[in-house]
Design a protein around this motif. Structure first.
Motif, PDB file in Angstrom:
ATOM      1  N   VAL A 151     -21.437 -11.005 -44.025  1.00 15.37           N
ATOM      2  CA  VAL A 151     -20.285 -11.829 -44.387  1.00 15.37           C
ATOM      3  C   VAL A 151     -19.091 -11.293 -43.613  1.00 15.37           C
ATOM      4  CG1 VAL A 151     -18.800 -12.684 -46.247  1.00 15.37           C
ATOM      5  CG2 VAL A 151     -21.236 -12.235 -46.685  1.00 15.37           C
ATOM      6  N   GLY A 152     -18.662 -12.047 -42.600  1.00 13.91           N
ATOM      7  CA  GLY A 152     -17.610 -11.566 -41.724  1.00 13.91           C
ATOM      8  C   GLY A 152     -16.227 -11.681 -42.340  1.00 13.91           C
ATOM      9  N   ALA A 153     -15.288 -10.954 -41.767  1.00 11.05           N
ATOM     10  CA  ALA A 153     -13.904 -11.024 -42.230  1.00 11.05           C
ATOM     11  C   ALA A 153     -13.325 -12.417 -42.054  1.00 11.05           C
ATOM     12  CB  ALA A 153     -13.055  -9.987 -41.472  1.00 11.05           C
ATOM     13  N   ASP A 154     -13.904 -13.196 -41.135  1.00  6.28           N
ATOM     14  CA  ASP A 154     -13.440 -14.565 -40.898  1.00  6.28           C
ATOM     15  C   ASP A 154     -14.079 -15.575 -41.840  1.00  6.28           C
ATOM     16  OD1 ASP A 154     -16.005 -14.425 -39.927  1.00  6.28           O
ATOM     17  OD2 ASP A 154     -15.543 -15.234 -37.941  1.00  6.28           O
ATOM     18  N   GLY A 155     -14.886 -15.073 -42.796  1.00  9.45           N
ATOM     19  CA  GLY A 155     -15.523 -15.955 -43.758  1.00  9.45           C
ATOM     20  C   GLY A 155     -16.823 -16.572 -43.288  1.00  9.45           C
TER      21      GLY A 155
END
Length: 378
Positions: A259-263
């Motif tokens: 789950v990336g910081a960019d969603g």
């Protein structure tokens, strides 16, 4: 929702909904609008619901529809709104799915939610389907989504899950395996053509659809290469996972979801483990759990960041019992209140009330639409 609003529903499993004095009045389910008979039935239902509103002394003030400009329902809504001299309000498909949950439960205040299905046109012009959204009245925002996969051959990829598995291989940097893995089953020339499309990015629109990720998993495991019926691959995948639970007391998620910081939720490392899995049923279960946990983790983080404790679940993928129960379990363990649709179900047949709710909120003078809302109403 005191404003009288008529919504014309989705493309699949179409049903219209009139919200009159706060109460929904549904048309029959007309079916898919690819059928001319369904289009004619929708048109008749729209006229009947308009007459009902006039007879009640509360004429329709807006007509809500999907964003897709080519849908019969969209064109009907716009033409009818023009004839009545009222606004036609376009509502993004996944926004409508979650708004249907909000409307049904009478929620007042911000909500974060997951809308998971096969396809719906996004505000960026691409097909969405694995969406993490925030809603508050007429305002909404896309906070995250499943990592997009290419659709080699466009809509044909939705009917042939092996193409989605090939797309996943290509996204993993293993496109050279497409022909050897799938050529014997689908024909070498067809497999070569799909690889070339992916290599050249020709007729390969990208989609964030949860349904297409399920297709890719079913194709990778060899459970379903071609679909005769809607959601056949996803159902085969769920059945395989269910078989695994009858044989194993404990099953764990396959590792690797990010789950990336960019969603953006990336399931490629999970799917990579399916192609040579020694136990297809256990792998299907592990994929379900990994997907559910990654989606739930993203929603929990979003709820904390946005200061809300209410989580909505909508879209046809939540007919999948394993996915639904695992996501709900993770969310309730994080002390979130989980709300879902009721009698009309989580799929497209109950979508229209969400469209109507958004349109009514958009017309309310106190609401200031977000950028996405402004785009969806254009």
């Amino acid at each position: 929702m005191s404003t009288t609003v008529l919504a014309v529903g989705a493309w699949l499993k179409n049903a219209a909904c009139l919200v009159l004095r706060g109460q929904p009045h549904w048309s029959p389910v007309h079916g898919d609008l690819s059928d001319p008979a369904a289009c004619e039935a929708l048109e008749q239902s729209v006229q009947a619901l308009l007459r009902q509103a006039v007879a009640a002394g509360a004429p329709v003030r807006a007509i809500a529809h999907d964003l897709h400009p080519d849908f019969f329902s969209t064109q009907l809504a716009i033409a009818t709104a023009e004839a009545l001299g009222v606004p036609a309000v376009g509502v993004q498909h996944h926004h409508a799915h979650l708004a249907a949950v909000v409307a049904e439960h009478g929620i007042d205040g911000p909500v974060v939610g997951l809308a998971l299905d096969g396809v719906g046109l996004g505000t960026d012009g691409t097909p969405w389907g694995g969406e993490l959204l925030w809603l508050d009245g007429a305002r909404w925002e896309r906070l995250g989504h499943l990592r997009p996969l290419a659709l080699p051959g466009g809509d044909r990829a939705a009917r042939e899950p092996w193409r989605m598995a090939a797309s996943a291989l290509h996204a993993l940097g293993q496109g050279d395996q497409i022909v050897s893995r799938f050529g014997p089953a689908v024909g070498e020339a067809v497999a070569v053509g799909v690889r070339q499309m992916l290599d050249k990015n020709l007729n390969c629109p990208a989609t964030s659809s949860a349904g297409r990720w399920f297709d890719a998993a079913a194709g990778a495991l060899g459970l379903c290469l071609h679909q005769r019926d809607e959601a056949q691959a996803a159902i085969a995948l769920e059945q395989a996972a269910t078989r695994a639970w009858t044989r194993h007391a404990t099953l764990t998620p396959l590792p690797g979801a990010v789950v990336g910081a960019d969603g953006v939720i990336d399931l490629r490392p999970v799917l990579a483990q399916l192609f040579d899995a020694p136990d297809a049923d256990a792998a299907a279960a592990g994929f379900h759990l990994a997907m559910a946990d990654a989606l739930a983790d993203a929603l929990i983080a979003a709820a904390h960041a946005r200061g809300t404790r209410t989580a909505a679940l909508g879209g046809g993928c939540f007919f999948n019992r394993i996915l639904r129960e695992r996501v709900e379990q993770r969310l309730t363990s994080a002390r979130l209140t989980v709300v879902q649709t009721g009698a009309k179900g989580c799929g497209d047949a109950g979508l229209a009330i969400g469209q109507a709710w958004v349109a009514a909120q958009t017309l309310a003078p106190s609401q200031q639409p977000s950028v996405e809302e402004t785009l969806s109403c254009a």
